[in-house]
Design an enzyme around this catalytic site. Structure first.
Site, PDB file in Angstrom:
ATOM      1  N   GLY A 125       0.802  -1.212   0.000  1.00 58.26           N
ATOM      2  CA  GLY A 125       0.000   0.000   0.000  1.00 58.26           C
ATOM      3  C   GLY A 125       0.832   1.257   0.000  1.00 58.26           C
ATOM      4  N   CYS A 126       0.687   2.061   1.068  1.00 52.12           N
ATOM      5  CA  CYS A 126       1.315   3.379   1.079  1.00 52.12           C
ATOM      6  C   CYS A 126       2.813   3.306   1.280  1.00 52.12           C
ATOM      7  CB  CYS A 126       0.697   4.233   2.180  1.00 52.12           C
ATOM      8  SG  CYS A 126       1.034   3.613   3.844  1.00 52.12           S
ATOM      9  N   GLY A 127       3.313   2.213   1.865  1.00 53.68           N
ATOM     10  CA  GLY A 127       4.748   2.097   2.076  1.00 53.68           C
ATOM     11  C   GLY A 127       5.215   2.657   3.392  1.00 53.68           C
TER      12      GLY A 127
END
Length: 289
Positions: A125-127
């Site tokens: 996802g966002c990391g």
């Protein structure tokens, strides 16, 4: 190594087909296909746990192919190792609920890891999942040295067009991203795929690291948008030019400017936009001369 779920082997797959996918019965709907049942292929998304010298460090969701490249690339872009030789041994083991990658690393790297150990999850996802403070968002990286070799517009166009055709898993499932390495003439060599764009780039970087490919003599091309973490990973691997098929974010452009990295986006057919360090792109006039 066997896949942990009912699927094709993670390191093999069906003859003539790429690994990292699994069959599933589906129902097709539409004109002339109402209620048609048939087999389809789905990209696998498997929990991958990374352990260093017996210490659990991170769990990510990734496609179970090219996992050795992933282990090297992730370890390098996360600053866990400094070079490929820092990994002494690597074992990939399938478990009932996922895959475990056990790496034996140099003691100096392990000591550094212990100092900044953190728990990560869900990097597809966002990391940023698992970061404990704002200070951990951006790693401290030195600006890259000036590129010794410029890039032509034709090379970027050629590389992006080739990348579209060099994604067998995406062509089969429609669910994966890709990261490829191109030479200065636009010839794409290694390509790595994964459900996560970060993972695909880590796999590519792991391959470049293991093969000792000179990252000053080419550029990376990615099928996704260019987020700040994609720029950060590229810069940490010495890649000073990154070309994305989709858009960059403002944070990514700022980081590319700061790190002396050429960043291009919306690279489709013969059109692209350079957002950072256009001086590394040879103009048509310069090429003709």
């Amino acid at each position: 190594m066997s896949a942990p779920f009912p699927a094709h082997p993670a390191d093999g797959g069906m003859p003539g087909l790429p690994p990292g996918h699994a069959p599933s019965m589906v129902v097709r709907q539409g004109p002339g296909r109402d209620g048609l049942r048939e087999s389809d292929e789905l990209a696998q998304e498997v929990p991958i746990a990374l352990e260093y010298n017996g210490i659990s460090h991170a769990t990510v969701l990734a496609t179970p192919c090219d996992l050795e490249d992933f282990a090297y690339g992730f370890s390098y872009t996360e600053g866990i190792i400094r070079k490929a030789a820092d990994i002494y041994d690597l074992e990939v083991s399938a478990r009932a609920n996922g895959i475990v990658i056990q790496a034996t690393i140099a003691s100096a790297c392990l000591n550094q890891l212990k100092l900044r150990r953190r728990s990560l999850a869900g990097r597809t996802g966002c990391g940023l999942c698992g970061l404990e403070s704002l200070d951990e968002v951006q790693r401290t990286l030195d600006s890259l040295p000036p590129r010794p070799a410029m890039i032509t517009a034709d090379a970027i166009t050629s590389a992006t067009e080739q990348l579209r055709k060099l994604q067998p898993l995406h062509l089969l499932t429609g669910a994966t991203h890709a990261a490829g390495w191109s030479g200065l003439q636009g010839q794409v060599g290694p390509v790595r795929e994964d459900v996560g764009r970060h993972n695909a780039l880590d796999k590519l970087i792991g391959h470049l690291l293991r093969a000792q490919i000179d990252t000053a003599q080419g550029f990376a091309v990615i099928s996704s948008r260019a987020s700040f973490e994609m720029v950060q990973k590229a810069a940490s691997a010495g890649i000073s030019a990154l070309v994305a098929v989709s858009a960059p974010t403002g944070y990514a452009v700022q980081m590319a400017q700061d790190l002396n990295l050429m960043l291009a986006g919306f690279a489709r057919k013969e059109v692209f936009t350079v957002y950072a360090h256009p001086e590394y792109l040879l103009s048509d006039k310069e090429v003709r001369s």
